[in-house]
Design a protein around this motif. Sequence first.
Motif, PDB file in Angstrom:
ATOM      1  N   SER A  66     -11.286  16.323 -19.051  1.00 43.46           N
ATOM      2  CA  SER A  66     -12.390  15.388 -18.827  1.00 43.46           C
ATOM      3  C   SER A  66     -13.067  15.022 -20.144  1.00 43.46           C
ATOM      4  N   GLU A  69     -10.925  12.550 -22.158  1.00 47.77           N
ATOM      5  CA  GLU A  69     -10.913  11.170 -21.672  1.00 47.77           C
ATOM      6  C   GLU A  69     -11.910  10.276 -22.416  1.00 47.77           C
ATOM      7  N   ILE A  70     -13.036  10.819 -22.806  1.00 49.46           N
ATOM      8  CA  ILE A  70     -14.113   9.996 -23.364  1.00 49.46           C
ATOM      9  C   ILE A  70     -13.682   9.302 -24.658  1.00 49.46           C
ATOM     10  N   LEU A  86     -16.258   2.906 -18.371  1.00 52.28           N
ATOM     11  CA  LEU A  86     -15.430   4.110 -18.413  1.00 52.28           C
ATOM     12  C   LEU A  86     -16.154   5.259 -19.109  1.00 52.28           C
ATOM     13  N   SER A  90     -16.687   8.688 -17.234  1.00 52.10           N
ATOM     14  CA  SER A  90     -16.108   9.891 -17.835  1.00 52.10           C
ATOM     15  C   SER A  90     -17.180  10.926 -18.156  1.00 52.10           C
TER      16      SER A  90
END
Length: 214
Positions: A66, A69-70, A86, A90
């Motif tokens: 997680s 993802e950023i 997003l 995220s």
Amino acid sequence: MPDPNANPPWPRRLGRLLVLVVRYEIRIWISLARWVTRRPAVAAEEQAFGYTGLIAGLLGLWIFASALEIPLFHVITPWDQVRSALLVISAWGLLWMLGYYGSLKVYPHTVGPDGVRVRYSATVRVLVPWDAVAAVEMHRRDGLPRKIDVDPADPGTLAIAVGHETNVRVRLTRPVEVATLARTFPAERLDVYVDDPRAFVAACRTRVADLSPS
């Protein structure tokens, strides 16, 4: 006469689902705050027993993914508005995962003067008073299909599993009601998972012995 609440219309079912989602979301954020501020829900007289050993590694991988993802979405997404959306999603997902992990840490099983407290995350919290405890023993089961469910082969047993496994059984002198966010289960026995089952069983037996008439 049929029970009108047995199969409510879909607007009512949807309303109940939304209430459950909101309640769970609130509990996750409270758990995150407790975890960050190091305020576990354990009284001074209670002994805490964790239950995250089987799933800590997997949860760590999810949290790492997680977090990854950023910056990944920031690099590969060319549209500013999509990138911003997003980023928000995220970041929320990362904090939610941290809150879920925190809920497993700040709500451990406990053994104290009032009884044995069985928990799972922000979902299950039940205090079984000592006068309702017949025995606490090591009893391993695995391959359980759900985290929280009544054993179909033994309807009196409620399993609260971690990683599809339990290793301690709490036998009761009388049925107790175990309430989750979604349902209430009557139980005559509780099968739970504890990271250190021997210490948990010993602590429970000590309390029962102390309360027994000499």
